[in-house]
Design a protein around this motif. Structure first.
Motif, mmCIF file in Angstrom:
data_model
loop_
_atom_site.group_PDB
_atom_site.id
_atom_site.type_symbol
_atom_site.label_atom_id
_atom_site.label_comp_id
_atom_site.label_asym_id
_atom_site.label_seq_id
_atom_site.Cartn_x
_atom_site.Cartn_y
_atom_site.Cartn_z
ATOM 1 N N THR A 66 9.408 -72.256 -8.498
ATOM 2 C CA THR A 66 9.869 -72.928 -7.284
ATOM 3 C C THR A 66 9.296 -72.214 -6.071
ATOM 4 O O THR A 66 9.032 -71.022 -6.097
ATOM 5 C CB THR A 66 11.404 -72.958 -7.199
ATOM 6 O OG1 THR A 66 11.895 -71.625 -7.229
ATOM 7 C CG2 THR A 66 12.018 -73.738 -8.349
ATOM 8 N N THR A 68 10.745 -71.916 -3.023
ATOM 9 C CA THR A 68 11.686 -71.240 -2.138
ATOM 10 C C THR A 68 12.678 -70.423 -2.947
ATOM 11 O O THR A 68 13.035 -70.775 -4.064
ATOM 12 C CB THR A 68 12.472 -72.260 -1.291
ATOM 13 O OG1 THR A 68 13.170 -73.141 -2.164
ATOM 14 C CG2 THR A 68 11.538 -73.061 -0.391
ATOM 15 N N ARG A 69 13.129 -69.350 -2.357
ATOM 16 C CA ARG A 69 14.158 -68.527 -2.977
ATOM 17 C C ARG A 69 15.514 -69.133 -2.655
ATOM 18 O O ARG A 69 15.733 -69.660 -1.574
ATOM 19 C CB ARG A 69 14.090 -67.105 -2.442
ATOM 20 C CG ARG A 69 12.893 -66.342 -2.940
ATOM 21 C CD ARG A 69 13.343 -64.903 -3.071
ATOM 22 N NE ARG A 69 12.438 -64.049 -3.746
ATOM 23 C CZ ARG A 69 12.487 -63.802 -5.051
ATOM 24 N NH1 ARG A 69 13.358 -64.391 -5.798
ATOM 25 N NH2 ARG A 69 11.665 -62.940 -5.594
ATOM 26 N N LYS A 70 16.412 -69.013 -3.594
ATOM 27 C CA LYS A 70 17.750 -69.546 -3.393
ATOM 28 C C LYS A 70 18.656 -68.474 -2.800
ATOM 29 O O LYS A 70 18.521 -67.296 -3.114
ATOM 30 C CB LYS A 70 18.305 -70.049 -4.724
ATOM 31 C CG LYS A 70 17.554 -71.260 -5.248
ATOM 32 C CD LYS A 70 18.090 -71.689 -6.587
ATOM 33 C CE LYS A 70 17.432 -72.921 -7.125
ATOM 34 N NZ LYS A 70 16.064 -73.130 -6.871
ATOM 35 N N THR A 71 19.562 -68.901 -1.952
ATOM 36 C CA THR A 71 20.537 -67.983 -1.370
ATOM 37 C C THR A 71 21.590 -67.654 -2.432
ATOM 38 O O THR A 71 21.741 -68.395 -3.409
ATOM 39 C CB THR A 71 21.242 -68.622 -0.164
ATOM 40 O OG1 THR A 71 22.022 -69.737 -0.623
ATOM 41 C CG2 THR A 71 20.256 -69.076 0.901
ATOM 42 N N GLU A 73 24.663 -68.115 -2.239
ATOM 43 C CA GLU A 73 25.596 -69.240 -2.280
ATOM 44 C C GLU A 73 25.044 -70.375 -3.147
ATOM 45 O O GLU A 73 25.775 -70.991 -3.926
ATOM 46 C CB GLU A 73 25.895 -69.761 -0.864
ATOM 47 C CG GLU A 73 26.670 -68.789 0.009
ATOM 48 C CD GLU A 73 25.813 -67.661 0.589
ATOM 49 O OE1 GLU A 73 24.554 -67.770 0.596
ATOM 50 O OE2 GLU A 73 26.396 -66.657 1.019
ATOM 51 N N GLU A 74 23.737 -70.659 -3.006
ATOM 52 C CA GLU A 74 23.121 -71.699 -3.827
ATOM 53 C C GLU A 74 23.145 -71.312 -5.302
ATOM 54 O O GLU A 74 23.423 -72.143 -6.168
ATOM 55 C CB GLU A 74 21.683 -71.949 -3.376
ATOM 56 C CG GLU A 74 21.567 -72.619 -2.017
ATOM 57 C CD GLU A 74 20.144 -72.644 -1.506
ATOM 58 O OE1 GLU A 74 19.745 -73.704 -0.997
ATOM 59 O OE2 GLU A 74 19.429 -71.626 -1.618
ATOM 60 N N LEU A 75 22.842 -70.041 -5.592
ATOM 61 C CA LEU A 75 22.888 -69.566 -6.972
ATOM 62 C C LEU A 75 24.294 -69.680 -7.546
ATOM 63 O O LEU A 75 24.476 -70.069 -8.705
ATOM 64 C CB LEU A 75 22.395 -68.126 -7.049
ATOM 65 C CG LEU A 75 20.907 -67.921 -6.766
ATOM 66 C CD1 LEU A 75 20.583 -66.436 -6.686
ATOM 67 C CD2 LEU A 75 20.062 -68.606 -7.821
ATOM 68 N N ARG A 77 26.609 -71.868 -6.612
ATOM 69 C CA ARG A 77 26.871 -73.286 -6.859
ATOM 70 C C ARG A 77 26.186 -73.749 -8.147
ATOM 71 O O ARG A 77 26.764 -74.493 -8.937
ATOM 72 C CB ARG A 77 26.409 -74.130 -5.669
ATOM 73 C CG ARG A 77 27.402 -74.148 -4.518
ATOM 74 C CD ARG A 77 27.086 -75.234 -3.503
ATOM 75 N NE ARG A 77 25.780 -75.081 -2.873
ATOM 76 C CZ ARG A 77 25.544 -74.299 -1.815
ATOM 77 N NH1 ARG A 77 26.530 -73.610 -1.272
ATOM 78 N NH2 ARG A 77 24.340 -74.216 -1.301
ATOM 79 N N LEU A 78 24.957 -73.289 -8.385
ATOM 80 C CA LEU A 78 24.256 -73.660 -9.608
ATOM 81 C C LEU A 78 24.957 -73.100 -10.839
ATOM 82 O O LEU A 78 25.076 -73.778 -11.861
ATOM 83 C CB LEU A 78 22.803 -73.159 -9.556
ATOM 84 C CG LEU A 78 21.878 -73.905 -8.600
ATOM 85 C CD1 LEU A 78 20.550 -73.168 -8.457
ATOM 86 C CD2 LEU A 78 21.638 -75.317 -9.085
#
Length: 95
Positions: A66, A68-71, A73-75, A77-78
């Protein structure tokens, strides 16, 4: 993964994450770093005169393609979505 989520609470998973941040990656990621370090040293000692030494990062496999790196918070949520899709539940009681 399903068994891990069923048998391991979020507090223990958080402890393992903290441990990994202190000691470095566990499992396959650590092996990838070690192999990249050795490969970069071999390439460095065999480079031509005047050539720059390669960086360890040049020998690291890229598993996540990917852009972009995920924040965090996004990690999170995943991870919660994966937990939910596997029938897991969130344990909110203190350990």
């Amino acid at each position: 993964m399903r068994q891990l989520l069923a048998e391991t609470g979020s507090a223990e998973l958080a402890e393992w994450r903290a441990y990994e941040q202190i000691t470095g990656p566990l499992g396959g990621a650590r092996g990838d770093i070690q192999a990249a370090l050795i490969a970069s040293v071999i390439a460095a000692v065999n480079r031509g005169k005047g050539q720059r030494a390669p960086e360890v990062s040049e020998f690291m496999p890229r598993w996540d393609r990917t852009q972009t790196r995920k924040t965090p918070e996004e990690l999170f949520r995943l991870a919660m979505a994966a937990n939910s899709s596997l029938g897991g539940r969130v344990n909110t009681t203190p350990a």
